[in-house]
Design an enzyme around this catalytic site. Sequence first.
Site, PDB file in Angstrom:
ATOM      1  N   HIS A   8      47.468  29.392  35.918  1.00 60.71           N
ATOM      2  CA  HIS A   8      46.558  30.179  36.793  1.00 60.71           C
ATOM      3  C   HIS A   8      47.108  31.597  36.889  1.00 60.71           C
ATOM      4  O   HIS A   8      48.088  31.841  37.597  1.00 60.71           O
ATOM      5  CB  HIS A   8      46.471  29.547  38.181  1.00 60.71           C
ATOM      6  CG  HIS A   8      45.535  30.255  39.115  1.00 60.71           C
ATOM      7  ND1 HIS A   8      44.656  29.582  39.931  1.00 60.71           N
ATOM      8  CD2 HIS A   8      45.323  31.563  39.362  1.00 60.71           C
ATOM      9  CE1 HIS A   8      43.955  30.457  40.639  1.00 60.71           C
ATOM     10  NE2 HIS A   8      44.356  31.677  40.309  1.00 60.71           N
TER      11      HIS A   8
ATOM     12  N   HIS B  81      46.100  35.980  36.919  1.00 64.01           N
ATOM     13  CA  HIS B  81      45.179  37.126  36.929  1.00 64.01           C
ATOM     14  C   HIS B  81      45.806  38.261  36.126  1.00 64.01           C
ATOM     15  O   HIS B  81      46.898  38.734  36.469  1.00 64.01           O
ATOM     16  CB  HIS B  81      44.934  37.607  38.361  1.00 64.01           C
ATOM     17  CG  HIS B  81      44.276  36.572  39.217  1.00 64.01           C
ATOM     18  ND1 HIS B  81      42.906  36.482  39.352  1.00 64.01           N
ATOM     19  CD2 HIS B  81      44.788  35.566  39.960  1.00 64.01           C
ATOM     20  CE1 HIS B  81      42.600  35.462  40.153  1.00 64.01           C
ATOM     21  NE2 HIS B  81      43.729  34.885  40.534  1.00 64.01           N
TER      22      HIS B  81
ATOM     23  N   LYS C 129      35.857  28.093  36.084  1.00 69.39           N
ATOM     24  CA  LYS C 129      36.411  28.326  37.418  1.00 69.39           C
ATOM     25  C   LYS C 129      35.314  28.346  38.462  1.00 69.39           C
ATOM     26  O   LYS C 129      34.335  29.104  38.334  1.00 69.39           O
ATOM     27  CB  LYS C 129      37.143  29.678  37.418  1.00 69.39           C
ATOM     28  CG  LYS C 129      37.663  30.125  38.777  1.00 69.39           C
ATOM     29  CD  LYS C 129      38.810  29.228  39.254  1.00 69.39           C
ATOM     30  CE  LYS C 129      39.247  29.587  40.673  1.00 69.39           C
ATOM     31  NZ  LYS C 129      40.511  30.296  40.717  1.00 69.39           N
TER      32      LYS C 129
ATOM     33  N   HIS D 284      38.831  26.849  43.296  1.00 64.90           N
ATOM     34  CA  HIS D 284      39.399  27.505  44.477  1.00 64.90           C
ATOM     35  C   HIS D 284      38.898  26.694  45.670  1.00 64.90           C
ATOM     36  O   HIS D 284      37.749  26.820  46.070  1.00 64.90           O
ATOM     37  CB  HIS D 284      38.948  28.966  44.557  1.00 64.90           C
ATOM     38  CG  HIS D 284      39.574  29.691  45.711  1.00 64.90           C
ATOM     39  ND1 HIS D 284      40.476  30.718  45.555  1.00 64.90           N
ATOM     40  CD2 HIS D 284      39.449  29.509  47.051  1.00 64.90           C
ATOM     41  CE1 HIS D 284      40.881  31.141  46.736  1.00 64.90           C
ATOM     42  NE2 HIS D 284      40.267  30.429  47.670  1.00 64.90           N
TER      43      HIS D 284
ATOM     44  N   HIS E  42      46.135  26.251  43.333  1.00 67.41           N
ATOM     45  CA  HIS E  42      46.978  26.841  44.376  1.00 67.41           C
ATOM     46  C   HIS E  42      46.905  26.068  45.698  1.00 67.41           C
ATOM     47  O   HIS E  42      46.494  26.583  46.731  1.00 67.41           O
ATOM     48  CB  HIS E  42      46.685  28.330  44.605  1.00 67.41           C
ATOM     49  CG  HIS E  42      45.242  28.733  44.585  1.00 67.41           C
ATOM     50  ND1 HIS E  42      44.281  28.113  45.336  1.00 67.41           N
ATOM     51  CD2 HIS E  42      44.609  29.716  43.906  1.00 67.41           C
ATOM     52  CE1 HIS E  42      43.123  28.699  45.111  1.00 67.41           C
ATOM     53  NE2 HIS E  42      43.283  29.661  44.246  1.00 67.41           N
TER      54      HIS E  42
ATOM     55  N   ASP F 278      49.255  32.027  40.050  1.00 69.17           N
ATOM     56  CA  ASP F 278      48.287  32.875  40.750  1.00 69.17           C
ATOM     57  C   ASP F 278      48.838  34.288  40.921  1.00 69.17           C
ATOM     58  O   ASP F 278      48.511  34.970  41.895  1.00 69.17           O
ATOM     59  CB  ASP F 278      47.887  32.278  42.107  1.00 69.17           C
ATOM     60  CG  ASP F 278      46.565  32.837  42.611  1.00 69.17           C
ATOM     61  OD1 ASP F 278      45.849  33.510  41.838  1.00 69.17           O
ATOM     62  OD2 ASP F 278      46.246  32.609  43.793  1.00 69.17           O
TER      63      ASP F 278
HETATM   64  O1  DOR Z   1      45.445  35.870  46.666  1.00 65.08           O
HETATM   65  C1  DOR Z   1      44.573  35.780  45.809  1.00 65.08           C
HETATM   66  N1  DOR Z   1      44.332  36.788  44.923  1.00 65.08           N
HETATM   67  N2  DOR Z   1      43.839  34.675  45.763  1.00 65.08           N
HETATM   68  C2  DOR Z   1      42.781  34.560  44.952  1.00 65.08           C
HETATM   69  O2  DOR Z   1      42.143  33.549  44.986  1.00 65.08           O
HETATM   70  C3  DOR Z   1      42.363  35.693  44.096  1.00 65.08           C
HETATM   71  C4  DOR Z   1      43.469  36.589  43.821  1.00 65.08           C
HETATM   72  C5  DOR Z   1      43.032  37.926  43.240  1.00 65.08           C
HETATM   73  O3  DOR Z   1      42.204  37.928  42.312  1.00 65.08           O
HETATM   74  O4  DOR Z   1      43.532  38.945  43.679  1.00 65.08           O
HETATM   75 ZN    ZN Z   2      43.888  33.177  41.641  1.00 63.89          ZN
END
Ligand code: DOR
Ligand code: ZN
Length: 347
Positions: A14, A16, A100, A137, A175, A248
Amino acid sequence: MMTKITLRRPDDWHLHLRDGAMLAGVLPETARHFGRAIIMPNLVPPVVTGDDARAYRDRILAALPGGMAFEPLMTLYLTEATDPADVARAHAQGLIHAVKLYPAGATTNSQSGVRNIEAVMPVLEKMAEIGLPLCIHGEVTTADVDIFDREQVFLDTVLDPLRQRLPGLRVTLEHITTAQGIDYVTNASGDIAGTITTHHLMINRNHMLVGGIRPHYYCLPVAKRASHQQALRAAATSGNPRFFLGTDSAPHTDPTKESACGCAGVFSATNTLSCLAHVFEQETALDRLEGFASLHGPARYGLPPNDTTITLEKRDAPVPYPAKIVTGAGPVTLFDPGHPLFWHVIA
Ligand code: DOR
Ligand code: ZN
């Protein structure tokens, strides 16, 4: 006492990476240690179609510095307009590894997410048929539910009914932040797994709120009380293959975090392995770190473990991690567990 450990190269289930200058800045932080990662699709606009995923994958590979090996495992962002045939095609081509589900309004860039689960049932049915995992999520977004209860309420009111209705659907509850989430994934019948982040293993809500508000610990789902953190640590170090690492790691620039209305996200790509070795050593479970970080995830996604390894060594001197990563989009503060880390990635 163990001071050196070699693992199959880990993967992040997971992650970003964003796009553009931020992507270029953060991608090496993950690629340095990880072989593969499940790439979150919550760009603006989101990664919705197979064509979107292909184009995003190509941008990620183009941003990878020469000499680094890294495989992005793409996902699609489920919307109420998602076409089941497009999802099936992208899966058949080997382009995507999961879809997702963001409940609309749950988190960063989730406004295109799902409001009415009925509207996405044809996609979910197709996914159950072809064995494509749904990454969830798991938080309700209804205004009357307290933010600290959103995950727990989701389990009872959304996740369990959905899984009863579509038992063939492969689900990853992402998460996990509560003991209830851990219990659900541990005990539920059928095809379910859960990811746990680095930061939720290391902090609870006191770290975020006692003695001043620490915006770099604010993320979603928000960190819960210490007893929940203990449940996460027990699950991660248990050896149960249903649990594996999804960091995450979610970069936001400092001005957007250090704000009157700060963004949710913790950026932990750079020091995650030092953090995990620290936690697993504290729990006298260093021998289970490889399962959590490198083996359970590939098994779940039907992939072989990476064929290279990494080695960590515990030294007397702390690892000199930077406080911030400099990116073309701006500075990004690295997750600070609040104490030094002594496990160095040495090879
Ligand atoms: O803390 C988070 N940041 N939780 C999420 O679900 C998305 C993520 C983000 O894209 O910044
Ligand atoms: Zn995330």
